[in-house]
Design a protein around this motif. Sequence first.
Motif, PDB file in Angstrom:
ATOM      1  N   ALA A  35      56.864 -22.770  -8.568  1.00 51.27           N
ATOM      2  CA  ALA A  35      57.893 -23.384  -9.411  1.00 51.27           C
ATOM      3  C   ALA A  35      57.303 -24.435 -10.335  1.00 51.27           C
ATOM      4  N   ALA A  36      56.263 -25.165  -9.876  1.00 48.03           N
ATOM      5  CA  ALA A  36      55.637 -26.180 -10.715  1.00 48.03           C
ATOM      6  C   ALA A  36      55.010 -25.575 -11.960  1.00 48.03           C
ATOM      7  N   ILE A  37      54.370 -24.403 -11.788  1.00 51.11           N
ATOM      8  CA  ILE A  37      53.766 -23.730 -12.957  1.00 51.11           C
ATOM      9  C   ILE A  37      54.855 -23.342 -13.948  1.00 51.11           C
ATOM     10  N   ILE A  38      55.925 -22.745 -13.451  1.00 53.18           N
ATOM     11  CA  ILE A  38      57.000 -22.289 -14.340  1.00 53.18           C
ATOM     12  C   ILE A  38      57.664 -23.471 -15.036  1.00 53.18           C
ATOM     13  N   THR A  53      56.423 -26.457 -15.656  1.00 53.04           N
ATOM     14  CA  THR A  53      55.516 -27.046 -16.642  1.00 53.04           C
ATOM     15  C   THR A  53      55.449 -26.197 -17.911  1.00 53.04           C
ATOM     16  N   ALA A  54      55.388 -24.871 -17.755  1.00 57.07           N
ATOM     17  CA  ALA A  54      55.358 -23.992 -18.932  1.00 57.07           C
ATOM     18  C   ALA A  54      56.643 -24.128 -19.744  1.00 57.07           C
ATOM     19  N   ILE A  55      57.786 -24.181 -19.050  1.00 60.07           N
ATOM     20  CA  ILE A  55      59.061 -24.342 -19.766  1.00 60.07           C
ATOM     21  C   ILE A  55      59.105 -25.684 -20.490  1.00 60.07           C
ATOM     22  N   ASN A  56      58.628 -26.740 -19.812  1.00 60.07           N
ATOM     23  CA  ASN A  56      58.646 -28.071 -20.429  1.00 60.07           C
ATOM     24  C   ASN A  56      57.736 -28.140 -21.648  1.00 60.07           C
ATOM     25  N   LEU A  57      56.574 -27.463 -21.577  1.00 58.25           N
ATOM     26  CA  LEU A  57      55.672 -27.461 -22.736  1.00 58.25           C
ATOM     27  C   LEU A  57      56.347 -26.819 -23.936  1.00 58.25           C
ATOM     28  N   ILE A  58      56.947 -25.660 -23.700  1.00 59.87           N
ATOM     29  CA  ILE A  58      57.629 -24.969 -24.801  1.00 59.87           C
ATOM     30  C   ILE A  58      58.838 -25.759 -25.277  1.00 59.87           C
ATOM     31  N   GLY A  59      59.622 -26.269 -24.301  1.00 60.80           N
ATOM     32  CA  GLY A  59      60.815 -27.019 -24.667  1.00 60.80           C
ATOM     33  C   GLY A  59      60.499 -28.302 -25.406  1.00 60.80           C
ATOM     34  N   GLY A  60      59.478 -29.043 -24.931  1.00 57.32           N
ATOM     35  CA  GLY A  60      59.106 -30.288 -25.595  1.00 57.32           C
ATOM     36  C   GLY A  60      58.594 -30.047 -26.997  1.00 57.32           C
ATOM     37  N   PHE A  61      57.796 -29.002 -27.148  1.00 58.21           N
ATOM     38  CA  PHE A  61      57.275 -28.685 -28.483  1.00 58.21           C
ATOM     39  C   PHE A  61      58.426 -28.328 -29.434  1.00 58.21           C
ATOM     40  N   ALA A  62      59.406 -27.571 -28.916  1.00 59.64           N
ATOM     41  CA  ALA A  62      60.543 -27.183 -29.753  1.00 59.64           C
ATOM     42  C   ALA A  62      61.417 -28.374 -30.089  1.00 59.64           C
TER      43      ALA A  62
END
Length: 680
Positions: free
Chosen positions: A195-198, A200-209
Amino acid sequence: MLVDTKRLSQYVVPVGVIMIIVMMVVPLPSFLLDILIALNITGALLILLVSMFVQKPLDFSVFPGLLLVATLFRLALNISATRLVLTDGFAGKVIDAFGHFVVGGSLVVGLVIFLILIIVQIVVVTKGAERVAEVGARFTLDAMPGKQMAIDADLNAGLIDDAEAKRRRIEVSSEADFYGAMDGASKFVKGDAIAAIIITAINLIGGFAVGMLQKGLSPQEAIETYSLLTVGDGLVSQIPALLMSVATGLIVTRSADEGDLGSSVTAQLGRHKIALQIGGGAALALMLIPGLPMFPFLLVGGGILFAAQRIKPPAPAPVEDEAADRPSPDSPESLIGEMRVDPLELALAPDLVDLVDPTSGDLLDRVRALRRKMALELGIVMPPVRTRDDLDLPLSGYAIRISGIDTANGHAPPGTVLAIGDGLNGLPGRAGVEPVFGLAGKWVPAELHHQAEMTGATVVDRASVIITHLAEVVRANASRLLGREDVRALVEMVKRSHPVVVEELTPSLLSLGQVQKVLQSLLDENVPIRDLVRIFEALSLRAKLSPEHDGLVESARAALGPAIASQHSVRGSLAVITIDPQLEHALLEALRPGEGGTFLAIDSQHAEALVADVTRLSTAAEEQGIAPVLACSPQLRPALRRLLRAGARDEAVLSYSELSGATAQIETIGVVGGAYAGAA
């Protein structure tokens, strides 16, 4: 006002779980998030340290539940931090420090460290802990029947008392529950890492957007603002997650060594002084390799050699003393222990061991209940039943042994129930016989239980078949199971409530052995000995006249007359077979004393005719559903009973004095005599 700490502690975990759920929904201020993150890291470190200092896994039995709560708390922190990062661009000083200072403000470095932590947690720690927990749970469950039987064997042998046996059973059950829970709890750790990997990946995409589309930031600014905070959040979450994973591995890999992990490691490494010396010397030798720095290997090698010189070798004296104290296999003590014969034993084939497993069978509980039932029914304390497996028995077989001798045998195939009745031809299974009443039946698969009942059959499970068989064996051999120590215990029990009765009887009038012989004779004829006060009073009166055994037994039976007669009465009616007066007079004249009691001095032809006449009348009554008793004079009753038993007849023989106190209506259904009376 004093605070009830015990009552307060009951609400800590429930309130904490509720607050965790609230954290997932309600936004938290950044300063509160910093406090909770510090609490998360410190709590994980505390759990890791506790797992190092426990002596055995059950000392930290709350760990599986605590692991779930800690995982839920960590995920709630992830959600709260993500909310602050995406809305405010700031999630507290702790996450900001991890995102900028710890990884040097580099997104690539942060991601690499984050991925390394994930790989270490999933591939190395969590995977190994999960496998150990799975194997430990399976082995613990497989070993439970053997451990339970070992506890029962120690209890029956008198090595432990009931309280210690109960404590050990609880410990065995708790150990199985713990490893089963750890098998499932290890999945929490693995799921948390994934869950931590998922997240973090969502947060990276979401933060960039969010940075580019909502805040209007450039890609570089969006990465510096949001992506570094996301990596910081991931690192903050994975450090306590890694600590919890290590704690999980430490708990499930704990062995049976006493002491904490640090003490065990120090003690066991210290036993091998030569190995430490060789290892220190090898480290110093590495300094000679060109290009390698000398100082690190000098420091490490010198430290190991110094530690090896400070270690004192363990003294072997205690081990030698222990070996000296332990008796050799051929010593008298060991041989006497192996020679001991259990009064009552239930041997099971290896495939029937599941019956004594508390998780799948209740045979041991039924055996304990049977002891109480026999005490209330017969008045004797049934000896403990030693239950063990026997590789010599055929599959699905069991044996009931008294004093080491096979007394009864039977079969109870695993996964089946015994259906007794007609119309079972349509059901699969193998033919069987109910061991007590000899009724024909069939062992059918347990899943066809209801189908067998629909045919009108009586369905009995395996444990009930064995317990019913055991109960019948105990009833038939009650006199053999009544030992001298058991009689002494019964006498002491009566003495506590009726001291005068016991003081008058023994040892002044009768010895303990004579009392035992009378009680055994009563049990031989299925007469309960619960009313010991009345029995002892009758024996006291009779013993003053004569200590002759038959007279003592008859006096005790006369005192128990109403109770004996009520055993054979049905709905207030007692069916009686009497003896022709002329025949009875002739038999009284034929009475002779003997070593085993009185007997009838008549020829074999007359004896066979007498037994045949009793058999004819008794069989005719049984065909009408009546179980009659044979009545005669008290002087004749013992000898007549012995004659019928020699002729393989089991009719109850009662004296007139026993019938005189009967409350049931006596109905005479036949008279023994006829042709024999004239011949006599």
